[in-house]
Design a protein around this motif. Structure first.
Motif, PDB file in Angstrom:
ATOM      1  N   UNK A  22     -11.120  17.097  15.402  1.00 47.90           N
ATOM      2  CA  UNK A  22     -10.615  15.884  16.054  1.00 47.90           C
ATOM      3  C   UNK A  22     -11.261  14.631  15.462  1.00 47.90           C
ATOM      4  N   UNK A  23     -12.563  14.668  15.240  1.00 46.33           N
ATOM      5  CA  UNK A  23     -13.258  13.519  14.654  1.00 46.33           C
ATOM      6  C   UNK A  23     -12.765  13.283  13.227  1.00 46.33           C
ATOM      7  N   UNK A  24     -12.586  14.345  12.471  1.00 43.41           N
ATOM      8  CA  UNK A  24     -12.103  14.225  11.087  1.00 43.41           C
ATOM      9  C   UNK A  24     -10.698  13.622  11.046  1.00 43.41           C
ATOM     10  N   UNK A  25      -9.802  14.083  11.927  1.00 44.07           N
ATOM     11  CA  UNK A  25      -8.444  13.527  11.969  1.00 44.07           C
ATOM     12  C   UNK A  25      -8.447  12.053  12.364  1.00 44.07           C
ATOM     13  N   UNK A  26      -9.274  11.687  13.308  1.00 51.14           N
ATOM     14  CA  UNK A  26      -9.353  10.288  13.739  1.00 51.14           C
ATOM     15  C   UNK A  26      -9.813   9.392  12.584  1.00 51.14           C
ATOM     16  N   UNK A  27     -10.809   9.837  11.872  1.00 52.35           N
ATOM     17  CA  UNK A  27     -11.298   9.049  10.729  1.00 52.35           C
ATOM     18  C   UNK A  27     -10.233   8.987   9.629  1.00 52.35           C
ATOM     19  N   UNK A  28      -9.545  10.096   9.374  1.00 51.55           N
ATOM     20  CA  UNK A  28      -8.511  10.113   8.333  1.00 51.55           C
ATOM     21  C   UNK A  28      -7.364   9.162   8.669  1.00 51.55           C
ATOM     22  N   UNK A  29      -6.952   9.121   9.934  1.00 52.49           N
ATOM     23  CA  UNK A  29      -5.869   8.208  10.346  1.00 52.49           C
ATOM     24  C   UNK A  29      -6.321   6.753  10.210  1.00 52.49           C
ATOM     25  N   UNK A  30      -7.554   6.464  10.601  1.00 53.29           N
ATOM     26  CA  UNK A  30      -8.064   5.091  10.481  1.00 53.29           C
ATOM     27  C   UNK A  30      -8.107   4.653   9.020  1.00 53.29           C
ATOM     28  N   UNK A  33      -4.473   3.886   7.748  1.00 49.33           N
ATOM     29  CA  UNK A  33      -3.979   2.570   8.159  1.00 49.33           C
ATOM     30  C   UNK A  33      -4.659   1.457   7.373  1.00 49.33           C
ATOM     31  N   UNK A  34      -5.927   1.579   7.144  1.00 51.55           N
ATOM     32  CA  UNK A  34      -6.664   0.569   6.389  1.00 51.55           C
ATOM     33  C   UNK A  34      -6.142   0.472   4.953  1.00 51.55           C
ATOM     34  N   UNK A  35      -5.951   1.624   4.304  1.00 50.95           N
ATOM     35  CA  UNK A  35      -5.428   1.632   2.933  1.00 50.95           C
ATOM     36  C   UNK A  35      -3.992   1.102   2.887  1.00 50.95           C
ATOM     37  N   UNK A  36      -3.201   1.418   3.893  1.00 51.31           N
ATOM     38  CA  UNK A  36      -1.831   0.901   3.948  1.00 51.31           C
ATOM     39  C   UNK A  36      -1.811  -0.615   4.035  1.00 51.31           C
ATOM     40  N   UNK A  37      -2.739  -1.193   4.775  1.00 49.97           N
ATOM     41  CA  UNK A  37      -2.836  -2.653   4.875  1.00 49.97           C
ATOM     42  C   UNK A  37      -3.217  -3.287   3.560  1.00 49.97           C
ATOM     43  N   UNK A  38      -4.132  -2.653   2.833  1.00 53.20           N
ATOM     44  CA  UNK A  38      -4.542  -3.173   1.527  1.00 53.20           C
ATOM     45  C   UNK A  38      -3.384  -3.062   0.536  1.00 53.20           C
ATOM     46  N   UNK A  39      -2.686  -1.929   0.544  1.00 52.84           N
ATOM     47  CA  UNK A  39      -1.563  -1.745  -0.387  1.00 52.84           C
ATOM     48  C   UNK A  39      -0.456  -2.753  -0.099  1.00 52.84           C
TER      49      UNK A  39
END
Length: 172
Positions: A22-30, A33-39
């Motif tokens: 659960x912690x790994x999935x939460x970090x991966x989703x965050x 989204x961050x990379x999508x904003x930069x792209x």
């Protein structure tokens, strides 16, 4: 002392695995989204569409006689994600600043603002629509020809990004 350690209970390996996943999935989703904003910052683009064009032939009586001219109204819309700036208008391959108009009616306006033909700057923000009015007189010299009724004319909108958006019209 050994008995105390044996009686202590810890979480089961299954629960520990679920928490780690659960912690790994939460970090991966965050991070996604961050990379999508930069792209998104680097993939913005302009796209001008000439949504409509109307041409009206008008006349004006002067001391030397009646002159005829056309009012060409272009409705342009920026459907891209970046702002655009129109920096030239080209008629039949000739920049509008080089057209010889004997009627002296040659002009470009938008939002009730007259544009300097030698320094065209018409901003069109993303999602915005503008009406550009081009006034040109009958008999204006465009390249090696003169504008006349029933003539097909190609008008290109040129942007500061180097893109051309053509529209073909017929003069009434």
């Amino acid at each position: 002392m050994k008995n105390m350690l044996l009686n202590k209970k810890a979480i089961s390996p299954v629960i520990a695995t679920v928490i780690i996943v659960a912690v790994t999935l939460t970090i991966a989703i965050a991070v996604a989204y961050w990379m999508g904003g930069i792209a998104g910052l680097y993939t913005r683009f302009e796209k001008i569409e000439v949504a409509g064009a109307t041409v009206i032939k008008k006349s004006e009586t002067t001391a030397s006689g009646t002159i005829y001219y056309w009012e060409i109204t272009l409705t342009v819309k920026n459907t891209g994600s970046a702002d655009a700036t129109i920096d030239n208008i080209i008629i039949n391959g000739i920049p509008i600043s080089q057209i010889q108009d004997p009627t002296e009616k040659l002009a470009v306006t938008y939002d009730n603002t007259t544009v300097d033909l030698n320094n065209i700057r018409i901003p069109v923000n993303a999602g915005e629509e503008k009406k550009i009015v081009i006034t040109v007189g009958e008999g204006a010299t465009v390249g090696s020809g003169k504008l006349a009724s029933a003539m097909s004319v190609e008008i290109k909108i040129h942007t500061a990004a180097g893109k051309d958006y053509p529209k073909l019209i017929t003069l009434p």
